[in-house]
Design an enzyme around this catalytic site. Structure first.
Site, PDB file in Angstrom:
ATOM      1  N   HIS A   1      -2.548   1.988   8.542  1.00 16.30           N
ATOM      2  CA  HIS A   1      -3.888   0.942   7.522  1.00 16.30           C
ATOM      3  C   HIS A   1      -3.881  -0.130   8.756  1.00 16.30           C
ATOM      4  CE1 HIS A   1      -6.076  -1.320   5.030  1.00 16.30           C
ATOM      5  NE2 HIS A   1      -5.307  -2.178   4.939  1.00 16.30           N
TER       6      HIS A   1
ATOM      7  N   HIS B   1      -6.585  -3.055   9.908  1.00 16.34           N
ATOM      8  CA  HIS B   1      -7.586  -4.359   8.662  1.00 16.34           C
ATOM      9  C   HIS B   1      -8.774  -4.376  10.758  1.00 16.34           C
ATOM     10  CE1 HIS B   1      -6.420  -6.489   5.962  1.00 16.34           C
ATOM     11  NE2 HIS B   1      -5.928  -5.307   5.610  1.00 16.34           N
TER      12      HIS B   1
ATOM     13  N   HIS C   1     -12.105  -3.980   4.085  1.00 21.15           N
ATOM     14  CA  HIS C   1     -10.927  -4.428   4.284  1.00 21.15           C
ATOM     15  C   HIS C   1     -10.742  -3.403   5.711  1.00 21.15           C
ATOM     16  CE1 HIS C   1      -7.627  -3.814   1.390  1.00 21.15           C
ATOM     17  NE2 HIS C   1      -7.482  -4.026   3.369  1.00 21.15           N
TER      18      HIS C   1
ATOM     19  N   GLU D   1       1.060  -0.641  -0.024  1.00 23.75           N
ATOM     20  CA  GLU D   1       0.253  -0.023  -0.022  1.00 23.75           C
ATOM     21  C   GLU D   1       1.045   1.424   0.011  1.00 23.75           C
ATOM     22  OE1 GLU D   1      -3.286  -0.366  -0.514  1.00 23.75           O
ATOM     23  OE2 GLU D   1      -3.527  -2.743   0.024  1.00 23.75           O
TER      24      GLU D   1
HETATM   25  O1  2HA Z   1      -1.466  -7.096   3.422  1.00 24.93           O
HETATM   26  O2  2HA Z   1      -3.428  -5.372   4.654  1.00 24.93           O
HETATM   27  O3  2HA Z   1      -3.863  -4.308   2.100  1.00 24.93           O
HETATM   28  C1  2HA Z   1      -1.433  -5.518   3.834  1.00 24.93           C
HETATM   29  C2  2HA Z   1      -2.767  -4.654   3.433  1.00 24.93           C
HETATM   30  C3  2HA Z   1      -3.251  -4.708   2.310  1.00 24.93           C
HETATM   31 ZN    ZN Z   2      -5.088  -4.014   4.100  1.00 31.24          ZN
END
Ligand code: 2HA
Ligand code: ZN
Length: 274
Positions: free
Chosen positions: A138, A140, A209, A115
Site C-alpha cells: 500500500h 500513497h 488515499h 491496514e
Molecule cells: O498510515 O497508509 O492507510 C498508514 C496508512 C493507512
Molecule cells: Zn494509507
C-alpha cells in the site's frame, strides 16, 4: 540465521526504502506485507520470541498458521532501513486465522500496520487464486491520488486511461485496475471492499488515499505500483497541458498489442469513446 540476514527480509527492507525514495511514504504513510515461505520461516526460527496472541479483526482461515513480515503501525518507511527491528515485524497467525502474535521485531511495543485486515484479506484472496502471490503493498502514490479527484471512480475509466498513457501498461496489468470509493481506512469494511476487487485485479485504487498492489515477489509488486503510478503521472502532465488528446492508443491498437504480447485484455475496457 538472524532474521535481518535472511534474503527475504533484506528484499523487504529494500522495497520499503525504494518506496520511500519515490516519495510515496510521507510520515507513516503506506504499509507492506510479505507472506513468508515455510522454509524461510524455518531458517530464522532461532531468533523468535513469541508475544501474546491478539485478534486480527478479520477472519482469514486460508492463512491459518502462516507467517507474515509486516511494517508497523505508525512506523515510517524512511526509518525501515536504519531501524528495521523497530519498524517491521514478523507475525504468526493461529490455527484458525483469527489471531496473530509477534515473533520477531516491532521492538519497543510496536504493533502491525493499521491496514493489517486489508493486507491479510488480500493475501487470502490472492493465495486462493495463485499460491505464488506473496506481497501486498500500500502506497500513497501522488499522481494516482490526484486522478481520483478528476476521473470518474470507475474501474473501466481508470484502467483505460492508465493503459492509454504508456504502451507497457496493458502488458503489465492486463486485468486492469479496480477503484474503491472513499472509505474510512484501517478497518474490516475497506478490507472487504478491497479484497473483493483483488479477486479480479492486482491493483486497487483507494480514492483520495492511495493504491494497493499484489504480486508474487518484491520486484513484480514494486514494479506494478511504479508502472501504474508513472502512467498516472503522464496523465496528470497531459491533463495539465490540455484537456483532450490529439492522438492516443485506440481500442484496435490494444487488440493488436494483446495478440503480439499474448495477453487477454477484457473488452469492457476497450469501449468506444464519444
Ligand atoms: O498510515 O497508509 O492507510 C498508514 C496508512 C493507512
Ligand atoms: Zn494509507
Amino acid at each position: 540465521m538472524k532474521v535481518l540476514d535472511a534474503e527475504f527480509v533484506q528484499g523487504f527492507i529494500r522495497m520499503a526504502d525504494d518506496g520511500w525514495q519515490q516519495g510515496w511514504h510521507e510520515r507513516n504513510g503506506g504499509n507492506l506485507s510479505y507472506r513468508v515461505k515455510p522454509e524461510e520461516a524455518d531458517s530464522v526460527k532461532e531468533s523468535f520470541a513469541p508475544g501474546e496472541w491478539k485478534p486480527i479483526g478479520v477472519f482469514v482461515p486460508e492463512l491459518a498458521g502462516e507467517y507474515f513480515l509486516v511494517t508497523g503501525s505508525g512506523k515510517y518507511f524512511r526509518n525501515v532501513i536504519i531501524k528495521p527491528e523497530e519498524s517491521i515485524g514478523l507475525i504468526e497467525l493461529d490455527g484458525r486465522g483469527e489471531n496473530y502474535r509477534i515473533v520477531w521485531g516491532l521492538a519497543g511495543g510496536g504493533v502491525p500496520t493499521s491496514e493489517l485486515p486489508t493486507h491479510l484479506m488480500n493475501h487470502e484472496v490472492k493465495k486462493k487464486q495463485n499460491e505464488k502471490y506473496r506481497v501486498i503493498y500500500h502506497a500513497h502514490t501522488t499522481n494516482m491520488i490526484a486522478l481520483t479527484f478528476v476521473l470518474p471512480l470507475k474501474d473501466e475509466v481508470f484502467t483505460r486511461e492508465l493503459w492509454e498513457m504508456a504502451t507497457e501498461c496493458p502488458v503489465v496489468f492486463p486485468d486492469g485496475v479496480g477503484v474503491v470509493p472513499w472509505m474510512v481506512p484501517g478497518g474490516s469494511r475497506i478490507a472487504e471492499a478491497t479484497s473483493e476487487l483483488m479477486k479480479t485485479y492486482d491493483l486497487a485504487v483507494w480514492a483520495h488515499h492511495g493504491m494497493f498492489a499484489a504480486g508474487e515477489d518484491f520486484d513484480l509488486t514494486f514494479g506494478l505500483m511504479h508502472t501504474a503510478e508513472k502512467s498516472a503521472e503522464i496523465l496528470v502532465k497531459m491533463l495539465s497541458m490540455r484537456p483532450d488528446k490529439l492522438q492516443t492508443i485506440s481500442p484496435d491498437n490494444f487488440r493488436d498489442l494483446a495478440k503480439d504480447f499474448h495477453v487477454t485484455l477484457p473488452e469492457k475496457f476497450l469501449y468506444e469513446k464519444q
